[in-house]
Design an enzyme around this catalytic site. Structure first.
Site, short mmCIF file in Angstrom:
data_model
loop_
_atom_site.label_atom_id
_atom_site.label_comp_id
_atom_site.label_asym_id
_atom_site.label_seq_id
_atom_site.Cartn_x
_atom_site.Cartn_y
_atom_site.Cartn_z
N SER A 4 0.86 -1.17 -0.04
CA SER A 4 0.01 -0.03 0.06
C SER A 4 0.87 1.33 -0.16
CB SER A 4 -0.91 -0.11 1.31
OG SER A 4 -0.13 0.40 2.40
N ASP A 5 0.53 2.25 -0.83
CA ASP A 5 0.89 3.61 -0.24
C ASP A 5 1.04 3.96 1.03
OD1 ASP A 5 2.44 5.93 -0.72
OD2 ASP A 5 1.10 6.59 -2.59
N TRP A 6 1.80 4.94 1.49
CA TRP A 6 1.77 5.20 2.91
C TRP A 6 0.53 5.69 3.51
CZ3 TRP A 6 5.23 2.70 0.91
CH2 TRP A 6 6.37 2.30 1.58
N GLY A 7 -0.19 4.96 3.88
CA GLY A 7 -1.56 5.50 4.70
C GLY A 7 -2.72 5.44 3.72
#
Ligand code: BGC
Length: 874
Positions: free
Chosen positions: A293-296
């Site tokens: 996942s992208d960060w968050g």
């Protein structure tokens, strides 16, 4: 007894089994509030469809068979924001000596460290149109990441592709053309991975603007409280023919990981969207690696696991919350059967297989830097300030080698000569050189004076955000020009203050040449520079650039404009000014900026770069606007323009650009002749058929008999905010029984149909069969050696097809009066359209036109591929 406890699910649609749904909306176009069809079960990776993956999967299966549930969970979940040393780090498996995996930005060099190289931006390497340089840059970056101890380099970028010319992060990627970007992706990935580092193709997918990429990030606009991330709404054909295309090339090139994006796609979050993860990426494109996942960008526990996410980054829900959708919650979800064991095994297989595939078992060295400080000593655990406070966190290892030469070469080869009246360039020993503009000089705060390059001070050689790297030094244009001028005995007067217009007038009046440096910057949305929230607010030059050019050209009839920009800018105000004798686009050159532009200005390198995007006369000519102001709680970006972005949009609407896609001059000239199209008589298309194997049985099932084995070990130290795989304290495996929210088919382990367009990494292998071999002769009609990017475009011939689409190119070096052959193999995919009903690529019966030339609008040669009866076996 296993019962179900569900961790938050926010799937949009949860009803159909794995079958192909062509909703009317999907076929008809991009609509507001369009939904995303469900697609389950999540395809299990096997490595069977590609020899390059087979051995890696064998090793991965053997390794994973030894793991406990907690150890598998550790592979899948980050330890939390800033807890360890890399921008993302998974848990580890100490029992088997398997270190925590280090994931680190950026697509242009190792971020947040020292003694690294700051490479040219993606947009500049794209402008070289040179496969060899794309690979070499990838390989050099891979070496540097590897030697810093990084397992996964977070790049390259194909999302954003470049729907908007003012999109903040376009420059991290390559070009709004999918073929150029696809080749840029494949070459970079091969380079990075051949060096022993896992590459990550990001941001998957339709992450085309910064505003509202994370709903909360920008809060309230115009009184509308934004609740969720923007949704990019798209139809199936545009998805395949434009945005998915370069990701297919990435998968075909063997990329080990893919980062899902912040935005929603058809109103379902990128990291829990089964249509784009399970269906498009893992099934149709046959991706054997892992999705992180992208960060968050991770928004649900069970939902994302079933929809195809394999790794949560940085692991915590909100940064430093100490809570995670996965970690202990994933352990619980497996124990209570909400997430089947074959799914967590699949996550682990995919991660470990990618690790073996690039040889991490042989190339891994200890992590020897710390993203959060450049001090030698520091806390072992940065965020919590725990552990040894004097640990050696930075060993300052110099990983640069001679990469400076490559940086200089890529940057000069990626420089585009846009105007050159009467051969003004190369410079011919000018006696008095005026260097004008802050873009020629230093940032007074030093090259790394602004965090993540988040300011526009001094010469621009990279954009801003996480896509950057610290400079080891930055050669400014003024430095490099001064060096040459000293050798030539010339006088140099440099003025870096863009507001000192009177002084500029006086100096340029005396000059034999005025070199005016201007810029336009953009970056990632978490930093706002001069009111630009990542995305550019407009396409004008920054820091009064236009006025600077006008002031110089009004007083010097030999004014040369050099532009460092992240993308197109409006040049209409000065492009036809006769006193502006030359215009050069120098992109984002990286640390050797000055040397590379001096190479061009002084003719040490004959320019051969071509523009990787269109230069319009006004913003409106490009079509869809960025959504800067939200009108609804979930902003809806409807990709109604379909496949018509950049030159496709200009060509369709017959709008004249200032400089077209693919345009670029040289100090010599070229001619094209003798187009030949040879039918290679490939065999018929073979749609994928049959079924997969059933989901592999887990070799070491987790027992839910003794839950204590999954709890935090008594007496073990607990680092604040650290994400562990242990069961949440209040967890009970009998906490609920909610099967209603489970998507139909998500637990199905039976053999699944192989899609017609699927079957191997990158899609059906017969899509890449060569159908036609095209050749043409390119002649250097001048007196000096030059490099020409010959380009091949195709008109697919349908009423909904763009007039031309790029399908091949080659950068050719040709001696004076010499000739060479330009050759392109046209594949089935190159000549096909995506058929939304058949859910497959189809070469239509229409006649197709092949063009060869020096740009998208200078198509000197033309030939026809006759209409053929379609012999596809559908
Ligand atoms: C960016 C990614 C980056 C990640 C880690 C995110 O905000 O979108 O491109 O890799 O942060 O820094």
């Amino acid at each position: 007894m296993k019962t179900l406890l569900l961790i938050p699910i926010t799937l949009n649609l949860i009803s159909a089994v794995r079958c192909i749904i062509v909703s009317e909306a999907a076929a008809a176009g991009a609509n507001a509030n369009q939904t995303s069809p469900p697609y389950y079960p999540s395809p299990w990776g096997t490595g069977d469809t590609a020899v390059e993956w087979a051995e890696a999967y064998d090793k991965a299966r053997s390794f994973v068979s030894k793991l406990t549930l907690l150890e598998k969970v550790n592979l899948t979940t980050g330890a939390g924001w800033q807890t360890e040393r890399c921008v993302g780090q998974t848990g580890s498996i100490p029992r088997l000596g398997f270190r925590s995996l280090c994931l680190q930005d950026s697509p242009m060099g190792v971020r947040n460290t020292d003694y690294n190289t700051a490479f040219p931006g993606g947009v500049t390497v794209a402008a070289t149109f040179d496969r060899g340089l794309m690979y070499a840059r990838g390989y050099a970056m891979g070496e540097e990441f590897r030697d810093k101890g990084v397992d996964v380099q977070l790049g390259p970028v194909a999302g954003p592709l470049g729907r908007h010319p003012d999109g903040g992060r376009n420059w991290e990627g390559f070009s709004p053309d999918p073929v150029l970007t696809g080749i840029g992706m494949a070459q970079t990935i091969k380079g990075i991975q051949d060096a022993g580092t896992i590459a990550c193709a990001k941001h998957y997918i339709l992450n085309e603007q910064e505003h509202f990429r994370q709903g909360q990030e920008r809060g309230i606009t115009d009184g509308v409280p934004v609740k969720e991330s923007l949704s990019s709404n798209i139809d199936d054909r545009t998805m395949h023919e434009l945005y998915l295309w370069p990701f297919a090339d990435a998968v075909r090139a063997g990329v080990g990981s893919v980062m899902c994006s912040y935005n929603q796609i058809n109103n379902s979050y990128g990291c829990q969207n089964s249509a784009i993860l399970n269906h498009l990426l893992k099934d149709e494109l046959g991706f054997p690696g892992f999705v992180l996942s992208d960060w968050g960008a991770h928004h649900s526990g069970v939902g994302s696991a079933l929809a195809g996410l394999d790794m949560s980054m940085p692991g915590d829900t909100a940064f430093n919350s100490g809570a995670s959708f996965w970690g202990g919650n994933l352990t619980l979800a497996v124990l209570n059967s909400s997430v089947p064991e074959w799914r967590i095994d699949d996550m682990a297989h995919r991660i470990v297989a990618a690790w073996y595939k690039v040889g991490r078992d042989k190339t891994q060295v200890p992590i020897n830097f710390d993203s959060w400080t450049l001090e030698t000593n520091g806390y072992e655990y940065f965020f919590s300030k725990e552990g040894d406070s004097q640990a050696i966190v930075n060993q300052h290892i110099d990983v640069r080698r001679n990469h400076r030469d490559l940086v200089r070469n890529v940057a000069s080869r990626g420089t585009v000569l846009l105007k050159n009246t009467n051969n003004t360039l190369p410079l011919k020993n000018p006696r008095f050189i005026a260097i004008i503009g802050q873009d020629a000089g230093d940032n007074a705060a030093g090259p790394n004076g602004c965090d993540d390059r988040g300011c526009g001070n001094g010469t621009l050689a990279q954009g801003w955000g996480s896509g950057t790297a610290n400079y080891p030094y930055l050669i400014t244009p003024a430095n490099a020009i001064q060096n040459q001028a000293n050798e030539d005995g010339a006088v140099v007067q440099a003025i870096f203050d863009n507001n000192a217009l009177e002084k500029i007038e006086n100096v340029v009046k005396q000059a034999s040449v005025a070199l005016v440096f201007v810029s336009s910057d953009s970056g990632e949305g978490y930093i706002t520079v001069d009111g630009n929230i990542g995305d550019r607010n407009n396409l004008t030059l920054w820091h009064g650039g236009e006025q600077l050019v006008k002031t110089a050209s009004a007083n010097c009839n030999n004014t040369i404009v050099i532009m460092h920009t992240v993308g197109p800018v409006l040049v209409d105000a000065f492009v036809d000014d006769p006193n502006v004798t030359a215009i050069v686009w120098a992109g984002l050159p990286g640390q050797e900026s000055g040397n590379s532009i001096a190479d061009i200005l002084y003719g040490r390198v004959n320019p051969g770069g071509k523009s990787p995007f269109t230069w319009g006369k006004k913003r409106g000519d490009y079509g869809p606007e960025i959504i800067y102001r939200a009108e609804s709680a979930v902003p809806q970006a409807n990709f109604e323009e379909g496949v018509y972005i950049d030159y496709r949009a200009f060509d369709k609407a017959s709008i004249d650009p200032v400089f077209e896609f693919g345009f670029g001059l040289s100090y010599t000239t070229f001619a094209y002749s003798n187009l030949q199209i040879i039918n290679v008589k490939a065999g018929p298309y073979v749609p994928g058929s049959g079924t997969t194997d059933p989901a592999p049985e887990t070799t070491n099932p987790a027992s839910d008999e003794d839950l204590d084995q999954y709890r935090f070990p008594d007496g073990a130290p607990r680092i604040k905010s650290y994400i562990y795989p242990y069961l949440p304290e209040d967890a009970s495996v009998n906490a609920g029984n909610d099967t209603d929210s489970i998507p139909t088919g998500a637990y199905d382990t039976s053999p699944q149909p192989i899609l017609p367009a699927g079957g191997a990494p990158g899609g059906n292998p017969s899509l890449y069969d060569v159908l036609y071999h095209v050749t043409a002769t390119v002649t250097n009609t001048g007196d000096i050696t030059g490099e020409e990017v010959a380009q091949l475009y195709v008109s697919l011939g349908g009423p909904d097809d763009p007039p031309v689409v790029l399908r091949g190119f080659e950068r050719l070096s040709i001696g004076p009066k010499g000739t060479t052959t330009f050759a392109v193999d046209l594949t089935r995919r190159d000549l096909a359209n995506w058929d939304v009903v058949k859910q497959d690529w189809v070469v239509s019966e229409r006649a197709k036109t092949v063009y060869v030339g020096s740009s998208s609008r200078k198509l000197e040669l033309k030939g026809t591929i006759p209409a053929v009866k379609v012999v596809e076996t559908q």
